[in-house]
Design a protein around this motif. Structure first.
Motif, PDB file in Angstrom:
ATOM      1  N   ARG A  20       0.864  -1.184   0.000  1.00 24.23           N
ATOM      2  CA  ARG A  20       0.000   0.000   0.000  1.00 24.23           C
ATOM      3  C   ARG A  20       0.890   1.219   0.000  1.00 24.23           C
ATOM      4  NH1 ARG A  20      -4.726   0.436   3.709  1.00 24.23           N
ATOM      5  NH2 ARG A  20      -5.347   1.754   1.983  1.00 24.23           N
ATOM      6  N   GLY A  21       0.940   1.883  -1.132  1.00 26.98           N
ATOM      7  CA  GLY A  21       1.795   3.044  -1.308  1.00 26.98           C
ATOM      8  C   GLY A  21       2.866   2.754  -2.341  1.00 26.98           C
ATOM      9  N   ALA A  22       3.253   3.799  -3.083  1.00 24.24           N
ATOM     10  CA  ALA A  22       4.306   3.658  -4.091  1.00 24.24           C
ATOM     11  C   ALA A  22       5.152   4.918  -4.157  1.00 24.24           C
ATOM     12  CB  ALA A  22       3.694   3.342  -5.457  1.00 24.24           C
ATOM     13  N   GLY A  23       5.254   5.608  -3.013  1.00 22.04           N
ATOM     14  CA  GLY A  23       6.115   6.780  -2.922  1.00 22.04           C
ATOM     15  C   GLY A  23       7.576   6.367  -2.876  1.00 22.04           C
ATOM     16  N   ASP A  24       8.449   7.306  -2.560  1.00 21.72           N
ATOM     17  CA  ASP A  24       9.879   6.996  -2.612  1.00 21.72           C
ATOM     18  C   ASP A  24      10.286   5.926  -1.603  1.00 21.72           C
ATOM     19  OD1 ASP A  24       9.344   8.849  -0.608  1.00 21.72           O
ATOM     20  OD2 ASP A  24      11.181   9.992  -0.910  1.00 21.72           O
ATOM     21  N   LEU A  25       9.748   5.945  -0.392  1.00 22.12           N
ATOM     22  CA  LEU A  25      10.103   4.919   0.591  1.00 22.12           C
ATOM     23  C   LEU A  25       9.516   3.563   0.208  1.00 22.12           C
ATOM     24  CD1 LEU A  25       9.640   6.955   3.890  1.00 22.12           C
ATOM     25  CD2 LEU A  25      11.766   6.386   2.714  1.00 22.12           C
ATOM     26  N   ALA A  26       8.257   3.559  -0.192  1.00 17.50           N
ATOM     27  CA  ALA A  26       7.610   2.308  -0.593  1.00 17.50           C
ATOM     28  C   ALA A  26       8.260   1.737  -1.849  1.00 17.50           C
ATOM     29  CB  ALA A  26       6.119   2.533  -0.819  1.00 17.50           C
ATOM     30  N   THR A  27       8.730   2.598  -2.737  1.00 20.08           N
ATOM     31  CA  THR A  27       9.394   2.125  -3.951  1.00 20.08           C
ATOM     32  C   THR A  27      10.621   1.297  -3.606  1.00 20.08           C
ATOM     33  OG1 THR A  27       8.550   3.915  -5.329  1.00 20.08           O
ATOM     34  CG2 THR A  27      10.597   2.878  -6.052  1.00 20.08           C
ATOM     35  N   GLY A  28      11.351   1.694  -2.589  1.00 21.21           N
ATOM     36  CA  GLY A  28      12.507   0.904  -2.146  1.00 21.21           C
ATOM     37  C   GLY A  28      12.095  -0.481  -1.678  1.00 21.21           C
ATOM     38  N   ILE A  29      10.989  -0.562  -0.954  1.00 23.64           N
ATOM     39  CA  ILE A  29      10.469  -1.849  -0.481  1.00 23.64           C
ATOM     40  C   ILE A  29      10.019  -2.698  -1.659  1.00 23.64           C
ATOM     41  CG2 ILE A  29       8.624  -2.945   0.846  1.00 23.64           C
ATOM     42  CD1 ILE A  29       8.660  -0.365   2.630  1.00 23.64           C
ATOM     43  N   ILE A  30       9.253  -2.092  -2.551  1.00 22.73           N
ATOM     44  CA  ILE A  30       8.742  -2.804  -3.728  1.00 22.73           C
ATOM     45  C   ILE A  30       9.898  -3.307  -4.584  1.00 22.73           C
ATOM     46  CG2 ILE A  30       7.470  -2.508  -5.895  1.00 22.73           C
ATOM     47  CD1 ILE A  30       5.743  -0.393  -4.322  1.00 22.73           C
ATOM     48  N   HIS A  31      10.875  -2.443  -4.814  1.00 17.92           N
ATOM     49  CA  HIS A  31      12.031  -2.788  -5.641  1.00 17.92           C
ATOM     50  C   HIS A  31      12.753  -4.005  -5.069  1.00 17.92           C
ATOM     51  CE1 HIS A  31      15.988  -2.363  -7.541  1.00 17.92           C
ATOM     52  NE2 HIS A  31      15.377  -1.657  -8.472  1.00 17.92           N
ATOM     53  N   ARG A  32      13.010  -3.990  -3.767  1.00 19.33           N
ATOM     54  CA  ARG A  32      13.745  -5.100  -3.121  1.00 19.33           C
ATOM     55  C   ARG A  32      12.948  -6.396  -3.169  1.00 19.33           C
ATOM     56  NH1 ARG A  32      16.759  -8.523  -2.674  1.00 19.33           N
ATOM     57  NH2 ARG A  32      17.752  -9.210  -0.758  1.00 19.33           N
ATOM     58  N   LEU A  33      11.666  -6.336  -2.891  1.00 20.36           N
ATOM     59  CA  LEU A  33      10.828  -7.545  -2.929  1.00 20.36           C
ATOM     60  C   LEU A  33      10.732  -8.106  -4.352  1.00 20.36           C
ATOM     61  CD1 LEU A  33       7.972  -6.444  -0.504  1.00 20.36           C
ATOM     62  CD2 LEU A  33       9.695  -8.228  -0.087  1.00 20.36           C
ATOM     63  N   HIS A  34      10.610  -7.218  -5.328  1.00 21.91           N
ATOM     64  CA  HIS A  34      10.556  -7.648  -6.735  1.00 21.91           C
ATOM     65  C   HIS A  34      11.867  -8.325  -7.135  1.00 21.91           C
ATOM     66  CE1 HIS A  34       9.444  -7.512 -10.984  1.00 21.91           C
ATOM     67  NE2 HIS A  34      10.670  -7.076 -11.210  1.00 21.91           N
ATOM     68  N   ARG A  35      12.990  -7.719  -6.785  1.00 23.52           N
ATOM     69  CA  ARG A  35      14.297  -8.290  -7.109  1.00 23.52           C
ATOM     70  C   ARG A  35      14.543  -9.619  -6.403  1.00 23.52           C
ATOM     71  NH1 ARG A  35      17.389  -6.106 -11.341  1.00 23.52           N
ATOM     72  NH2 ARG A  35      16.992  -3.889 -11.382  1.00 23.52           N
ATOM     73  N   ALA A  36      13.858  -9.822  -5.261  1.00 24.12           N
ATOM     74  CA  ALA A  36      14.003 -11.081  -4.515  1.00 24.12           C
ATOM     75  C   ALA A  36      13.143 -12.195  -5.112  1.00 24.12           C
ATOM     76  CB  ALA A  36      13.623 -10.867  -3.047  1.00 24.12           C
ATOM     77  N   GLY A  37      12.381 -11.881  -6.171  1.00 25.38           N
ATOM     78  CA  GLY A  37      11.614 -12.913  -6.858  1.00 25.38           C
ATOM     79  C   GLY A  37      10.148 -13.008  -6.478  1.00 25.38           C
ATOM     80  N   HIS A  38       9.649 -12.016  -5.769  1.00 26.78           N
ATOM     81  CA  HIS A  38       8.244 -12.041  -5.383  1.00 26.78           C
ATOM     82  C   HIS A  38       7.395 -11.278  -6.388  1.00 26.78           C
ATOM     83  CE1 HIS A  38       9.347 -13.868  -1.634  1.00 26.78           C
ATOM     84  NE2 HIS A  38      10.214 -12.887  -1.397  1.00 26.78           N
ATOM     85  N   ARG A  39       6.117 -11.636  -6.449  1.00 23.03           N
ATOM     86  CA  ARG A  39       5.155 -10.919  -7.291  1.00 23.03           C
ATOM     87  C   ARG A  39       4.589  -9.795  -6.434  1.00 23.03           C
ATOM     88  NH1 ARG A  39       0.806 -14.538  -8.894  1.00 23.03           N
ATOM     89  NH2 ARG A  39       1.003 -15.243  -6.763  1.00 23.03           N
ATOM     90  N   VAL A  40       4.906  -8.559  -6.801  1.00 23.85           N
ATOM     91  CA  VAL A  40       4.523  -7.405  -5.997  1.00 23.85           C
ATOM     92  C   VAL A  40       3.539  -6.547  -6.774  1.00 23.85           C
ATOM     93  CG1 VAL A  40       5.360  -5.427  -4.671  1.00 23.85           C
ATOM     94  CG2 VAL A  40       6.840  -7.419  -4.986  1.00 23.85           C
ATOM     95  N   ILE A  41       2.479  -6.140  -6.089  1.00 24.53           N
ATOM     96  CA  ILE A  41       1.483  -5.229  -6.647  1.00 24.53           C
ATOM     97  C   ILE A  41       1.465  -3.997  -5.766  1.00 24.53           C
ATOM     98  CG2 ILE A  41      -0.968  -4.882  -7.145  1.00 24.53           C
ATOM     99  CD1 ILE A  41      -1.159  -7.941  -7.537  1.00 24.53           C
ATOM    100  N   ALA A  42       1.504  -2.815  -6.382  1.00 22.68           N
ATOM    101  CA  ALA A  42       1.497  -1.556  -5.638  1.00 22.68           C
ATOM    102  C   ALA A  42       0.110  -0.932  -5.704  1.00 22.68           C
ATOM    103  CB  ALA A  42       2.536  -0.596  -6.218  1.00 22.68           C
TER     104      ALA A  42
END
Length: 167
Positions: A20-42
């Motif tokens: 929930r959220g896709a601002g600059d802080l959330a983008t870091g979380i999303i980016h890391r989870l995506h790179r770790a191989g998870h399916r991420v939806i923002a």
């Protein structure tokens, strides 16, 4: 069994995670989870207010897509948009109300974005898509100094980023 093997068995890959959220802080979380191989939806609001917009996936609300360090987030319109011929967030008709008019999204469109190796971004300020998509994990990525308004009962596991101090 070595410690490394047991850790690898514990870590699941390919979890469906909603942030929930896709601002600059959330983008870091999303980016890391995506790179770790998870399916991420923002999930994002109709008018995001990120300060560092050029390094935020929330820019996809306005531009249709946003790329940060090799990961792309792509706006998935609500079904109301898919049924009409209006163009939104392309600079022609900037009306976010069309995106939130329908509370449902085409799951095949979301899957197509995930299959393309990108992060689907939904305009869903209330988090109503969480019930529809039934993620494994929900992350509260909103930077809210007044506390979270998230309903933690919606998912079996609800994560929230913690400060370095551990609180």
């Amino acid at each position: 069994m070595s410690m490394n093997q047991s850790n690898n068995q514990i870590i699941k890959k390919n979890l469906l995670i909603i942030c929930r959220g896709a601002g600059d802080l959330a983008t870091g979380i999303i980016h890391r989870l995506h790179r770790a191989g998870h399916r991420v939806i923002a999930l994002e609001t109709d008018y995001p207010a990120a300060i560092r917009r050029q390094v935020s996936f929330c820019e996809a609300v306005y531009d249709g897509s946003a790329a940060v360090e090799g990961v792309t987030a792509r706006l998935v319109p609500a079904l109301a948009d898919a049924e009409t011929d209006t163009e939104t967030y392309s600079g022609i008709n900037d009306t976010p109300a069309a995106h939130i008019a329908s509370e449902k999204w085409d799951s095949s469109a979301i899957e197509a974005v995930l299959e393309a190796g990108e992060v689907p971004l939904l305009i869903d300020p209330k988090g109503e898509s969480i019930e529809l998509l039934k993620p494994d994990v929900v992350v509260d990525g909103y930077h809210n100094q007044y506390g979270s308004a998230c309903d933690r009962s919606r998912s079996g596991l609800y994560g929230r980023a913690r400060r370095a101090s551990g609180d």
